[in-house]
Scaffold this motif. Structure first.
Motif, PDB file in Angstrom:
ATOM      1  N   PRO A  99      73.753 142.088  13.793  1.00 18.46           N
ATOM      2  CA  PRO A  99      72.600 141.869  12.896  1.00 18.46           C
ATOM      3  C   PRO A  99      71.289 142.255  13.579  1.00 18.46           C
ATOM      4  O   PRO A  99      71.111 142.053  14.785  1.00 18.46           O
ATOM      5  N   SER A 100      70.376 142.827  12.804  1.00 16.52           N
ATOM      6  CA  SER A 100      69.137 143.368  13.363  1.00 16.52           C
ATOM      7  C   SER A 100      68.028 142.325  13.411  1.00 16.52           C
ATOM      8  O   SER A 100      68.064 141.301  12.726  1.00 16.52           O
ATOM      9  N   PHE A 101      67.020 142.627  14.237  1.00 19.82           N
ATOM     10  CA  PHE A 101      65.812 141.804  14.356  1.00 19.82           C
ATOM     11  C   PHE A 101      64.606 142.663  13.994  1.00 19.82           C
ATOM     12  O   PHE A 101      64.587 143.868  14.243  1.00 19.82           O
ATOM     13  N   ALA A 102      63.587 142.026  13.418  1.00 15.21           N
ATOM     14  CA  ALA A 102      62.384 142.748  12.993  1.00 15.21           C
ATOM     15  C   ALA A 102      61.485 143.062  14.178  1.00 15.21           C
ATOM     16  O   ALA A 102      61.301 142.234  15.084  1.00 15.21           O
ATOM     17  N   ILE A 103      60.931 144.265  14.167  1.00 11.97           N
ATOM     18  CA  ILE A 103      59.958 144.696  15.173  1.00 11.97           C
ATOM     19  C   ILE A 103      58.560 144.431  14.637  1.00 11.97           C
ATOM     20  O   ILE A 103      58.266 144.722  13.472  1.00 11.97           O
ATOM     21  N   THR A 115      57.824 144.674  20.556  1.00 10.21           N
ATOM     22  CA  THR A 115      57.864 143.227  20.378  1.00 10.21           C
ATOM     23  C   THR A 115      58.859 142.881  19.277  1.00 10.21           C
ATOM     24  O   THR A 115      58.744 143.384  18.153  1.00 10.21           O
ATOM     25  N   ILE A 116      59.837 142.038  19.626  1.00  9.85           N
ATOM     26  CA  ILE A 116      60.895 141.660  18.684  1.00  9.85           C
ATOM     27  C   ILE A 116      61.055 140.142  18.739  1.00  9.85           C
ATOM     28  O   ILE A 116      61.809 139.617  19.565  1.00  9.85           O
ATOM     29  N   PRO A 117      60.342 139.393  17.894  1.00  6.65           N
ATOM     30  CA  PRO A 117      60.436 137.928  17.924  1.00  6.65           C
ATOM     31  C   PRO A 117      61.859 137.435  17.670  1.00  6.65           C
ATOM     32  O   PRO A 117      62.537 137.901  16.758  1.00  6.65           O
ATOM     33  N   GLY A 118      62.322 136.493  18.496  1.00 11.73           N
ATOM     34  CA  GLY A 118      63.608 135.847  18.294  1.00 11.73           C
ATOM     35  C   GLY A 118      64.829 136.658  18.673  1.00 11.73           C
ATOM     36  O   GLY A 118      65.957 136.253  18.354  1.00 11.73           O
ATOM     37  N   HIS A 119      64.647 137.775  19.358  1.00 11.94           N
ATOM     38  CA  HIS A 119      65.801 138.611  19.702  1.00 11.94           C
ATOM     39  C   HIS A 119      66.666 137.924  20.764  1.00 11.94           C
ATOM     40  O   HIS A 119      66.237 136.956  21.415  1.00 11.94           O
ATOM     41  N   ASN A 120      67.880 138.443  20.952  1.00  7.79           N
ATOM     42  CA  ASN A 120      68.783 137.920  21.979  1.00  7.79           C
ATOM     43  C   ASN A 120      69.239 139.021  22.936  1.00  7.79           C
ATOM     44  O   ASN A 120      70.324 138.940  23.519  1.00  7.79           O
ATOM     45  N   PHE A 121      68.423 140.046  23.096  1.00  4.75           N
ATOM     46  CA  PHE A 121      68.780 141.168  23.952  1.00  4.75           C
ATOM     47  C   PHE A 121      68.616 140.799  25.428  1.00  4.75           C
ATOM     48  O   PHE A 121      67.779 139.969  25.790  1.00  4.75           O
ATOM     49  N   PRO A 123      68.724 142.856  29.538  1.00  8.95           N
ATOM     50  CA  PRO A 123      68.685 144.171  30.182  1.00  8.95           C
ATOM     51  C   PRO A 123      70.079 144.802  30.260  1.00  8.95           C
ATOM     52  O   PRO A 123      71.067 144.143  30.569  1.00  8.95           O
ATOM     53  N   GLY A 124      70.129 146.077  29.952  1.00  4.20           N
ATOM     54  CA  GLY A 124      71.390 146.799  29.951  1.00  4.20           C
ATOM     55  C   GLY A 124      71.980 147.002  28.571  1.00  4.20           C
ATOM     56  O   GLY A 124      72.849 147.864  28.382  1.00  4.20           O
ATOM     57  N   ASN A 125      71.532 146.201  27.585  1.00  2.00           N
ATOM     58  CA  ASN A 125      72.017 146.372  26.216  1.00  2.00           C
ATOM     59  C   ASN A 125      71.567 147.715  25.654  1.00  2.00           C
ATOM     60  O   ASN A 125      70.507 148.231  26.014  1.00  2.00           O
ATOM     61  N   TRP A 126      72.373 148.278  24.751  1.00  2.00           N
ATOM     62  CA  TRP A 126      71.978 149.458  24.000  1.00  2.00           C
ATOM     63  C   TRP A 126      71.628 149.016  22.596  1.00  2.00           C
ATOM     64  O   TRP A 126      72.390 148.263  21.963  1.00  2.00           O
ATOM     65  N   ILE A 127      70.473 149.453  22.098  1.00  2.00           N
ATOM     66  CA  ILE A 127      70.011 149.034  20.779  1.00  2.00           C
ATOM     67  C   ILE A 127      69.659 150.252  19.934  1.00  2.00           C
ATOM     68  O   ILE A 127      69.378 151.340  20.459  1.00  2.00           O
ATOM     69  N   TYR A 128      69.669 150.038  18.622  1.00  2.00           N
ATOM     70  CA  TYR A 128      69.372 151.098  17.660  1.00  2.00           C
ATOM     71  C   TYR A 128      68.133 150.719  16.877  1.00  2.00           C
ATOM     72  O   TYR A 128      68.043 149.614  16.338  1.00  2.00           O
ATOM     73  N   LEU A 129      67.156 151.629  16.827  1.00  2.00           N
ATOM     74  CA  LEU A 129      65.896 151.380  16.127  1.00  2.00           C
ATOM     75  C   LEU A 129      65.812 152.237  14.872  1.00  2.00           C
ATOM     76  O   LEU A 129      66.198 153.416  14.890  1.00  2.00           O
ATOM     77  N   THR A 130      65.285 151.646  13.803  1.00  2.00           N
ATOM     78  CA  THR A 130      65.082 152.391  12.565  1.00  2.00           C
ATOM     79  C   THR A 130      63.982 151.735  11.756  1.00  2.00           C
ATOM     80  O   THR A 130      63.655 150.557  11.964  1.00  2.00           O
ATOM     81  N   GLY A 131      63.389 152.487  10.837  1.00  2.00           N
ATOM     82  CA  GLY A 131      62.373 151.956   9.932  1.00  2.00           C
ATOM     83  C   GLY A 131      61.024 151.675  10.552  1.00  2.00           C
ATOM     84  O   GLY A 131      60.209 150.964   9.955  1.00  2.00           O
ATOM     85  N   GLY A 174      56.561 147.319  10.494  1.00  2.00           N
ATOM     86  CA  GLY A 174      57.974 147.447  10.150  1.00  2.00           C
ATOM     87  C   GLY A 174      58.864 147.896  11.286  1.00  2.00           C
ATOM     88  O   GLY A 174      58.444 148.057  12.431  1.00  2.00           O
ATOM     89  N   GLY A 175      60.121 148.091  10.939  1.00  2.00           N
ATOM     90  CA  GLY A 175      61.116 148.529  11.903  1.00  2.00           C
ATOM     91  C   GLY A 175      62.075 147.415  12.274  1.00  2.00           C
ATOM     92  O   GLY A 175      61.721 146.231  12.239  1.00  2.00           O
ATOM     93  N   THR A 176      63.286 147.782  12.610  1.00  2.00           N
ATOM     94  CA  THR A 176      64.287 146.819  13.056  1.00  2.00           C
ATOM     95  C   THR A 176      64.992 147.348  14.293  1.00  2.00           C
ATOM     96  O   THR A 176      65.052 148.566  14.534  1.00  2.00           O
ATOM     97  N   ALA A 177      65.535 146.412  15.063  1.00  2.00           N
ATOM     98  CA  ALA A 177      66.311 146.754  16.259  1.00  2.00           C
ATOM     99  C   ALA A 177      67.628 145.990  16.205  1.00  2.00           C
ATOM    100  O   ALA A 177      67.643 144.786  15.937  1.00  2.00           O
ATOM    101  N   ALA A 178      68.730 146.685  16.442  1.00  2.00           N
ATOM    102  CA  ALA A 178      70.055 146.065  16.402  1.00  2.00           C
ATOM    103  C   ALA A 178      70.845 146.489  17.631  1.00  2.00           C
ATOM    104  O   ALA A 178      70.822 147.667  18.017  1.00  2.00           O
ATOM    105  N   ARG A 179      71.535 145.549  18.224  1.00  2.00           N
ATOM    106  CA  ARG A 179      72.333 145.838  19.405  1.00  2.00           C
ATOM    107  C   ARG A 179      73.691 146.410  19.003  1.00  2.00           C
ATOM    108  O   ARG A 179      74.279 146.005  18.003  1.00  2.00           O
ATOM    109  N   ILE A 180      74.181 147.363  19.793  1.00  4.83           N
ATOM    110  CA  ILE A 180      75.530 147.888  19.566  1.00  4.83           C
ATOM    111  C   ILE A 180      76.538 146.792  19.907  1.00  4.83           C
ATOM    112  O   ILE A 180      76.496 146.206  20.986  1.00  4.83           O
TER     113      ILE A 180
END
Length: 210
Positions: A99-103, A115-121, A123-131, A174-180
């Motif tokens: 599930p994605s988090f708002a940027i 800046t991604i409030p409430g994320h759980n990322f 270091p080392g994670n791969w994430i996908y950005l869109t929007g 806007g924009g979201t970030a989601a971890r693989i």
């Protein structure tokens, strides 16, 4: 003068060069000298093998990686990437995401920090950005999390190099970030991943290793 030969079937498959002269054999008329990247249908026809497409580099390409296909149902299929202590899953030509988090912000700096409030990322994670609005150079791309400080995440390329966003557009909104989605695996680089055996039971896959 060339002669046209009509061949109605390829049931004989690819013919060994040692049998090229055996024109007396029945299968000679339903075989081919070379049948590369083709599938032979049981009815005799031959169709080209489906091609492949680049999706994303392996999470740990410095160590051996194995890809296993998993057909969970008639119209749902995955490619499972098994590497050094991890597994990832590809579906419809893209990695499965959490599930994605708002940027809410992105800096024009080297390195780029979002800046991604409430994320759980971590270091080392791969994430996908869109929007992402304004700083569109970040859209539809995969990045590596270099550092985390509260809600602030420092972005890097997948090889670990900094993202220099000083020439990017200015972030607007806007924009979201989601971890693989990645899970731990008991198989490491010390194991021969080629020896993994697997079987499927509807939507379950059972793995074993010597």
């Amino acid at each position: 003068m060339s002669e046209i030969a009509v061949q109605p079937s390829f049931n004989g498959g690819e013919w060994s060069p040692n049998l090229y002269a055996r024109v007396d054999l029945q299968k000679y008329r339903s075989a081919a000298a070379l049948l590369e990247n083709f599938f032979v249908d049981y009815r005799g026809g031959a169709s080209t093998r489906a091609g492949t497409a680049y999706v994303i580099q392996a999470y740990d390409s410095a160590n051996p990686v194995r890809i296993i296909s998993f057909q969970a149902s008639f119209n749902v299929g995955y490619a499972v990437e098994i590497g050094n202590g991890y597994m990832r899953f590809m579906y419809h030509g893209a990695p499965v995401l959490e599930p994605s988090f708002a940027i809410t912000a992105a800096t024009k700096a080297n390195p780029c920090v979002i800046t991604i409030p409430g994320h759980n990322f971590v270091p080392g994670n791969w994430i996908y950005l869109t929007g992402v609005g304004g700083m569109t150079q970040l859209n539809n791309r995969y990045f590596k999390v270099l550092t985390v400080a509260g809600d602030n995440v420092t972005l890097g390329y997948l090889n670990g190099a900094n993202i220099d966003s000083t020439t990017f557009g200015t972030y607007t909104a806007g924009g979201t970030a989601a971890r693989i989605y990645t899970i731990a695996s008991p198989y490491t680089s010390a194991d021969d991943l080629r020896q993994i055996k697997f079987a499927t039971n509807v939507n379950q896959m059972i793995l074993c290793h010597p």
